[in-house]
Design a protein around this motif. Structure first.
Motif, mmCIF file in Angstrom:
data_model
loop_
_atom_site.group_PDB
_atom_site.id
_atom_site.type_symbol
_atom_site.label_atom_id
_atom_site.label_comp_id
_atom_site.label_asym_id
_atom_site.label_seq_id
_atom_site.Cartn_x
_atom_site.Cartn_y
_atom_site.Cartn_z
ATOM 1 N N ILE A 242 0.873 -1.172 0.000
ATOM 2 C CA ILE A 242 0.000 0.000 0.000
ATOM 3 C C ILE A 242 0.910 1.222 0.000
ATOM 4 O O ILE A 242 1.606 1.487 0.983
ATOM 5 C CB ILE A 242 -0.949 -0.005 1.203
ATOM 6 N N MET A 243 0.901 1.943 -1.126
ATOM 7 C CA MET A 243 1.892 2.994 -1.368
ATOM 8 C C MET A 243 1.208 4.330 -1.649
ATOM 9 O O MET A 243 1.073 4.743 -2.799
ATOM 10 C CB MET A 243 2.777 2.579 -2.548
ATOM 11 N N PRO A 244 0.750 5.010 -0.610
ATOM 12 C CA PRO A 244 0.004 6.256 -0.828
ATOM 13 C C PRO A 244 0.820 7.382 -1.432
ATOM 14 O O PRO A 244 0.246 8.369 -1.899
ATOM 15 C CB PRO A 244 -0.471 6.623 0.583
ATOM 16 N N TYR A 245 2.152 7.257 -1.437
ATOM 17 C CA TYR A 245 2.990 8.304 -2.023
ATOM 18 C C TYR A 245 3.350 8.009 -3.480
ATOM 19 O O TYR A 245 4.086 8.765 -4.103
ATOM 20 C CB TYR A 245 4.273 8.475 -1.194
ATOM 21 N N SER A 246 2.823 6.903 -4.008
ATOM 22 C CA SER A 246 3.124 6.559 -5.395
ATOM 23 C C SER A 246 2.282 7.395 -6.355
ATOM 24 O O SER A 246 1.203 7.887 -6.006
ATOM 25 C CB SER A 246 2.858 5.072 -5.650
ATOM 26 N N GLN A 247 2.775 7.545 -7.559
ATOM 27 C CA GLN A 247 2.067 8.322 -8.569
ATOM 28 C C GLN A 247 0.751 7.655 -8.909
ATOM 29 O O GLN A 247 0.666 6.430 -9.038
ATOM 30 C CB GLN A 247 2.930 8.452 -9.825
ATOM 31 N N LEU A 306 -0.596 14.514 0.491
ATOM 32 C CA LEU A 306 0.470 13.998 1.349
ATOM 33 C C LEU A 306 1.856 14.404 0.864
ATOM 34 O O LEU A 306 2.769 14.638 1.657
ATOM 35 C CB LEU A 306 0.391 12.470 1.424
ATOM 36 N N GLN A 307 2.021 14.471 -0.457
ATOM 37 C CA GLN A 307 3.334 14.845 -0.987
ATOM 38 C C GLN A 307 3.731 16.254 -0.558
ATOM 39 O O GLN A 307 4.915 16.585 -0.524
ATOM 40 C CB GLN A 307 3.346 14.747 -2.513
#
Length: 322
Positions: A242-247, A306-307
């Motif tokens: 689970i990668m909420p910072y991914s594009q 988040l970014q």
């Protein structure tokens, strides 16, 4: 079908039944629960009213979260009520595993079919250090019992640099254990900005490592959660990320959230939620909830921030169940 202005459809509702949690996980509640345990959390009838409305809008999957949902003595009743609603074909619970061996039979008898258990380390001392509880053996016992009962079981682990990012033990365990273990990137919240900078690990680095070792992506179901899952022919279990910072993480969003106090959250990291509790009261037609939610969803933004280190109103993840 419930759909926002970007064409995203919402098949999945995360429903918090309490803010209270009895663990002190370092990435969430390191000082323990600081709220009001006697707050008027949504009743079983209010939770049922919410799900009836969402089922009419095409929601198929309900995940009961917390805090720790197992702390509610009426959780079996809640599961039973929701399981009887037309259109709902998946009832899941996310738990820290506290007293799971004693509780899982009651949950399964009520209609639970999916279980997510938080196990941040398979090493008992590290588990104790992270959670504040020396209960790894108990949690694993409950997980094994859930599998014996025929539930679909997944394990959640928050990935932390230098704490639990060595995957050797996990891969050994998954050789013989047919569950999906999902690594969740540490997410920055207003209470945990320093922790985030110290412990954040990019999930994409793990993803690239898995692909280089022959792991292959799994196709996602329309009601699936946000994890990218991978399988390998030599392993009984799977790995999820689970990668909420991914594009483009938000491009496939298919879930909404309701807090334990009846606030609709269009995003985990949005500003203050929208109070829909008045629509959940006895005598209020379901159509009013449907109309209100359908209108609110049009205000859902394309992505979180988040970014930009903006977690909205999210102070810690126990507030609306992550």
């Amino acid at each position: 079908m419930l759909q926002d202005s970007f064409g995203r459809r919402f098949y999945y509702l995360r429903l918090s039944v309490t803010d209270v949690c009895n663990f002190r996980c370092s990435y969430c509640l390191p000082d323990g629960y600081q709220g009001k345990p006697d707050e008027a959390f949504l009743s079983a009838s209010e939770l049922e009213a919410a799900v009836r409305g969402f089922a009419q809008m095409g929601t198929q999957k309900i995940r009961l979260t917390g805090g720790e949902p197992g702390l509610r003595s009426d959780l079996p009743e809640i599961i039973y009520r929701l399981n009887r609603i037309d259109g709902i074909n998946n009832i899941a619970v996310t738990t820290n595993g506290y007293k799971l061996p004693q509780r899982i039979q009651h949950w399964a008898d009520a209609g639970l079919n999916h279980l997510n258990v938080s196990i941040d380390s398979l090493d008992s001392s590290t588990f104790h250090e992270i959670t504040g509880h020396d209960r790894l053996a108990e949690v694993l016992e409950g997980l094994a019992k859930a599998r014996e009962l025929g539930l679909t079981v997944k394990v959640n682990a928050v990935l932390m640099k230098g704490v639990n990012d060595d995957l050797a033990a996990v891969l050994t365990w998954l050789k013989q254990t047919p569950v999906t273990l999902r690594f969740i990137e540490v997410m920055e919240t207003s209470d945990q900005a320093v922790f985030f900078r110290q412990y954040h690990v990019r999930g994409d680095d793990i993803r690239q490592s898995l692909l280089s070792q022959g792991w292959q992506p799994v196709l996602r179901d329309v009601a699936a959660g946000p994890a990218q899952e991978f399988w390998h022919p030599d392993y009984a279990g799977r790995i999820g990320l689970i990668m909420p910072y991914s594009q483009d993480f938000c491009a496939t969003c298919n879930r909404l959230r309701i807090s334990s106090l009846g606030k609709l959250h269009l995003c985990l990291f949005a500003e203050q939620g929208i109070d829909i509790r008045p629509y959940l009261q006895t005598g209020v037609p379901t159509s009013e909830l449907v109309q209100a939610v359908s209108e609110y969803v049009q205000g859902k933004k394309a992505t979180h921030a988040l970014q930009s280190h903006n977690s909205g109103a999210m102070a810690n993840l126990s507030q609306i169940g992550g």
